[in-house]
Write a protein that holds these residues in place. Structure first.
Motif, short mmCIF file in Angstrom:
data_model
loop_
_atom_site.label_atom_id
_atom_site.label_comp_id
_atom_site.label_asym_id
_atom_site.label_seq_id
_atom_site.Cartn_x
_atom_site.Cartn_y
_atom_site.Cartn_z
N VAL A 19 0.84 -1.19 0.00
CA VAL A 19 0.00 0.00 0.00
C VAL A 19 0.88 1.24 0.00
O VAL A 19 2.10 1.16 0.23
CB VAL A 19 -0.95 -0.02 1.22
N ILE A 73 3.24 0.10 -6.01
CA ILE A 73 1.82 -0.14 -5.78
C ILE A 73 1.18 -0.87 -6.96
O ILE A 73 0.18 -1.56 -6.80
CB ILE A 73 1.11 1.19 -5.46
N PRO A 96 1.41 -4.68 3.79
CA PRO A 96 -0.02 -4.35 3.83
C PRO A 96 -0.40 -3.11 4.64
O PRO A 96 -1.55 -2.68 4.56
CB PRO A 96 -0.62 -5.60 4.48
N GLN A 106 -4.63 8.52 -0.90
CA GLN A 106 -3.82 7.33 -0.60
C GLN A 106 -4.63 6.30 0.18
O GLN A 106 -4.42 5.10 0.01
CB GLN A 106 -2.57 7.74 0.19
N THR A 107 -5.56 6.75 1.01
CA THR A 107 -6.42 5.82 1.74
C THR A 107 -7.28 5.03 0.76
O THR A 107 -7.44 3.81 0.89
CB THR A 107 -7.31 6.59 2.75
N THR A 110 -5.13 2.53 -0.97
CA THR A 110 -4.83 1.40 -0.08
C THR A 110 -5.92 0.34 -0.19
O THR A 110 -5.63 -0.85 -0.31
CB THR A 110 -4.71 1.90 1.38
N LYS A 111 -7.16 0.77 -0.18
CA LYS A 111 -8.28 -0.17 -0.31
C LYS A 111 -8.21 -0.91 -1.64
O LYS A 111 -8.39 -2.12 -1.70
CB LYS A 111 -9.62 0.56 -0.17
N THR A 113 -5.58 -1.41 -3.54
CA THR A 113 -4.39 -2.27 -3.57
C THR A 113 -4.65 -3.57 -2.82
O THR A 113 -4.28 -4.65 -3.27
CB THR A 113 -3.18 -1.53 -2.99
N HIS A 114 -5.31 -3.48 -1.66
CA HIS A 114 -5.67 -4.69 -0.91
C HIS A 114 -6.60 -5.57 -1.73
O HIS A 114 -6.42 -6.80 -1.77
CB HIS A 114 -6.33 -4.32 0.42
#
Length: 133
Positions: A19, A73, A96, A106-107, A110-111, A113-114
């Protein structure tokens, strides 16, 4: 500096995914120095390619070299482009969790990317290592 004890001499093709702000660049530079491997940062593709082209470019990097560290990423998206063919890597490192504060954008990243990593992980979990810095 992170402990690199898990890196073995035969690890010559290493993918580092994670992330935003998780330490991908930092650990990739440390491993590249230890292993004497060329390092490719997928963030370098962001300015030159759109979303789909970035994924294709990362897949091409993964498939083009016998020795590498490829970090960024977009690594999970590159892996997804290659599947269901085998991923030519000796080790995949997954970071992670961010270690620094994220922006709202970026938040969201992150979601996403997960989600993508979870999609590809059943195909790579035999050689993937999830670590926290």
């Amino acid at each position: 500096m992170a402990s690199l004890e898990f890196i073995k001499p035969n690890h010559r093709r290493i993918l580092i995914a994670g992330v935003p702000r998780a330490g991908k660049t930092t650990i990739s530079e440390q491993i590249a120095a230890k292993q004497n491997l060329p390092l490719y940062h997928t963030d370098d593709l962001i300015e030159s390619y759109d979303w789909a082209e970035q994924s294709e470019a990362v897949a091409a990097l993964i498939l083009s070299y016998d020795e590498y560290i490829i970090e960024g990423i977009t690594v999970p998206r590159g892996i997804r482009k290659i599947l269901p063919a085998p991923i030519p890597s000796d080790l995949i490192i997954w970071l992670p969790t961010p270690i620094l504060t994220l922006t709202p954008g970026q938040t969201q990243m992150t979601k996403a990317t997960h989600t993508i990593f979870n999609e590809v992980s059943p195909f790579i979990d035999f050689k993937a290592l999830s670590i926290q810095l």
